[in-house]
Design an enzyme around this catalytic site. Structure first.
Site, PDB file in Angstrom:
ATOM      1  N   LYS A  43       0.938  -1.418  -0.078  1.00 21.13           N
ATOM      2  CA  LYS A  43       0.654  -0.141  -0.285  1.00 21.13           C
ATOM      3  C   LYS A  43       1.121   1.555  -0.086  1.00 21.13           C
ATOM      4  O   LYS A  43       0.406   2.251  -1.089  1.00 21.13           O
ATOM      5  CB  LYS A  43      -1.069  -0.174   1.203  1.00 21.13           C
ATOM      6  CG  LYS A  43      -1.599  -0.101   1.180  1.00 21.13           C
ATOM      7  CD  LYS A  43      -2.605  -0.991   1.967  1.00 21.13           C
ATOM      8  CE  LYS A  43      -4.202  -2.598   2.145  1.00 21.13           C
ATOM      9  NZ  LYS A  43      -4.694  -2.711   1.107  1.00 21.13           N
ATOM     10  N   ALA A  45       3.738   1.572  -1.441  1.00 22.84           N
ATOM     11  CA  ALA A  45       4.870   1.840  -2.257  1.00 22.84           C
ATOM     12  C   ALA A  45       4.112   2.389  -3.386  1.00 22.84           C
ATOM     13  O   ALA A  45       3.977   3.735  -4.328  1.00 22.84           O
ATOM     14  CB  ALA A  45       5.306   0.547  -2.676  1.00 22.84           C
ATOM     15  N   GLY A 254      -8.470   1.242  -4.682  1.00 27.88           N
ATOM     16  CA  GLY A 254      -8.551   2.457  -2.761  1.00 27.88           C
ATOM     17  C   GLY A 254      -6.681   3.427  -2.587  1.00 27.88           C
ATOM     18  O   GLY A 254      -6.800   3.717  -2.563  1.00 27.88           O
ATOM     19  N   ASP A 255      -5.566   2.397  -3.276  1.00 21.49           N
ATOM     20  CA  ASP A 255      -4.726   2.828  -2.930  1.00 21.49           C
ATOM     21  C   ASP A 255      -4.283   4.008  -4.224  1.00 21.49           C
ATOM     22  O   ASP A 255      -3.837   5.049  -4.153  1.00 21.49           O
ATOM     23  CB  ASP A 255      -3.263   1.591  -3.763  1.00 21.49           C
ATOM     24  CG  ASP A 255      -2.874   0.770  -2.528  1.00 21.49           C
ATOM     25  OD1 ASP A 255      -3.490   1.160  -1.195  1.00 21.49           O
ATOM     26  OD2 ASP A 255      -2.411  -0.081  -2.633  1.00 21.49           O
TER      27      ASP A 255
HETATM   28  P1  ADP Z   1     -10.869  -0.599  -2.318  1.00 26.29           P
HETATM   29  O1  ADP Z   1      -9.332  -1.072  -3.223  1.00 26.29           O
HETATM   30  O2  ADP Z   1     -10.404   0.066  -1.098  1.00 26.29           O
HETATM   31  O3  ADP Z   1     -11.599  -1.705  -1.599  1.00 26.29           O
HETATM   32  P2  ADP Z   1     -12.449   0.814  -3.145  1.00 26.29           P
HETATM   33  O4  ADP Z   1     -13.489  -0.377  -3.521  1.00 26.29           O
HETATM   34  O5  ADP Z   1     -13.938   1.322  -2.322  1.00 26.29           O
HETATM   35  O6  ADP Z   1     -11.339   0.236  -2.192  1.00 26.29           O
HETATM   36  O7  ADP Z   1     -12.499   2.017  -4.044  1.00 26.29           O
HETATM   37  C1  ADP Z   1     -11.223   3.402  -4.184  1.00 26.29           C
HETATM   38  C2  ADP Z   1     -12.578   4.127  -4.885  1.00 26.29           C
HETATM   39  O8  ADP Z   1     -12.129   3.716  -6.512  1.00 26.29           O
HETATM   40  C3  ADP Z   1     -13.450   4.650  -5.034  1.00 26.29           C
HETATM   41  O9  ADP Z   1     -14.140   5.575  -3.875  1.00 26.29           O
HETATM   42  C4  ADP Z   1     -14.007   5.100  -6.363  1.00 26.29           C
HETATM   43  O10 ADP Z   1     -13.521   6.582  -6.323  1.00 26.29           O
HETATM   44  C5  ADP Z   1     -13.532   4.117  -7.351  1.00 26.29           C
HETATM   45  N1  ADP Z   1     -14.066   3.348  -7.570  1.00 26.29           N
HETATM   46  C6  ADP Z   1     -14.202   1.581  -7.468  1.00 26.29           C
HETATM   47  N2  ADP Z   1     -14.893   1.192  -8.175  1.00 26.29           N
HETATM   48  C7  ADP Z   1     -15.596   2.257  -8.909  1.00 26.29           C
HETATM   49  C8  ADP Z   1     -16.268   1.485  -9.960  1.00 26.29           C
HETATM   50  N3  ADP Z   1     -16.843   0.563 -10.401  1.00 26.29           N
HETATM   51  N4  ADP Z   1     -16.288   2.692 -11.367  1.00 26.29           N
HETATM   52  C9  ADP Z   1     -15.999   4.178 -10.618  1.00 26.29           C
HETATM   53  N5  ADP Z   1     -15.390   4.134  -9.530  1.00 26.29           N
HETATM   54  C10 ADP Z   1     -14.724   3.402  -8.443  1.00 26.29           C
END
Ligand code: ADP
Length: 307
Positions: A43, A45, A254-255
């Site tokens: 995370k 890097a 998320g990163d």
């Molecule tokens: P993680 O990878 O930590 O699970 P998330 O799934 O909440 O994080 O995604 C982080 C960010 O990526 C979201 O807040 C959004 O901005 C973007 N994102 C994730 N999935 C989508 C999607 N299907 N369409 C558009 N943006 C997305």
């Protein structure tokens, strides 16, 4: 976007070993895998690279082992233009994750062996203090010891930087940690674990974020996958939707978000504009395969915006 102060990321470096399997093996079972791949990640890097690709000057404080995986990590970071002066070699193996991905469903099992990442201690952060001078933003996560993350935020405060804590993975937090974060950015699962309860409906998510806010961070930004990000401050809360994207691979989303948010702040965006910017960057990254390899570059953000 103009570049102001630099970003210091204090966090993890890792090599991910990935294999595809037709079906995830049950305990005691042996599965036949294919498509073995080795990818640099972690995370810390990854967030450093996400911010760098969007134009920030980024310095990483981290530890890798004295092994070939450590060399590969350093080479990749240098190629991206991340300052690795404070990425030291620890007397431990470079962090590794073993990832198995089920072909049909994309379901995965992940085993993380932190190795050198757990050798990054608060004193090492203190030793990197000169790198913090003039920093606009300090970012950390919890793939390094929690005391190390705490020292990173404290040092950020001491040098007048804005501080960002991505509490991933969610581990029990010492009482003094959250007040050191100007911005706390969990995803939905981390939010639920941090409050030790349910955070599934919109009402539950907002209530959980508010209860974290009461523990002292400046604001809480919950990333919600395709729904975008919920920003909860003492003045109110607002859901910011990302641009529509056809998600092909959400690994590393998320990163991408945290790195872009930090870069936005460092380029003098206000937090709301930085959240919108981060939604743009991470939506772009989920629309193509790979984790780090999918992170947006500054020039792509421009095209995307004008579509
Ligand atoms: P993680 O990878 O930590 O699970 P998330 O799934 O909440 O994080 O995604 C982080 C960010 O990526 C979201 O807040 C959004 O901005 C973007 N994102 C994730 N999935 C989508 C999607 N299907 N369409 C558009 N943006 C997305």
């Amino acid at each position: 976007m103009t570049v102001s102060g630099h970003i210091v990321v204090v966090g993890s470096c890792r090599v991910d070993l990935l294999a595809r399997v037709p079906r995830l093996p049950a305990p005691g079972e042996t599965g036949a895998g294919s498509g073995l791949a080795e990818e640099v990640g972690g995370k810390g890097a990854n967030q450093a690279v996400a911010a760098r690709r969007l134009g920030a000057a980024v310095r990483l404080v981290a530890r890798v082992g004295r092994d070939s995986r450590g060399d590969a990590i350093l080479d990749a970071l240098r190629a991206e233009g991340v300052d690795v002066t404070a990425v030291g070699r620890a007397p431990a193996a470079t962090g590794v994750a073993l990832v198995t991905v089920e072909e049909a469903t994309g379901a995965r099992t992940v085993v993380v062996v932190p190795g050198a990442n757990h050798a990054l201690l608060p004193d090492d952060v203190e030793g990197a203090a000169p790198l913090f001078a003039g920093a606009a933003v300090v970012v950390t996560q919890l793939e390094v010891p929690v005391d190390t993350a705490a020292r990173a935020l404290a040092l950020g405060r001491r040098y007048g930087a804005r501080t960002v804590l991505n509490p991933a993975p969610a581990v029990p937090l010492p009482g003094g940690l959250l007040p050191l974060a100007d911005y706390l950015i969990p995803n939905e699962r981390e939010l639920a674990r941090l409050v030790g309860g349910r955070a599934a409906t919109a009402t539950e998510i907002e209530a959980a974020a508010r209860s974290l806010l009461a523990s002292g961070p400046g604001e809480v930004i919950v990333t919600l996958g395709a729904r975008g990000a919920l920003r909860v401050t003492r003045l109110g809360s607002a859901l910011e939707a990302p641009p529509e994207a056809v998600a092909v691979d959400t690994t590393g989303a998320g990163d991408a978000f945290v790195g872009a948010f930090a870069q936005g702040l460092a380029a003098d965006l206000d937090p709301l504009a930085a959240v919108r910017h981060a939604n743009h960057a991470s939506a772009l990254s989920v629309a193509r395969p790979g984790a780090r390899s999918s992170f947006a570059r500054a020039e792509e953000m421009h095209t995307w915006r004008n579509r």
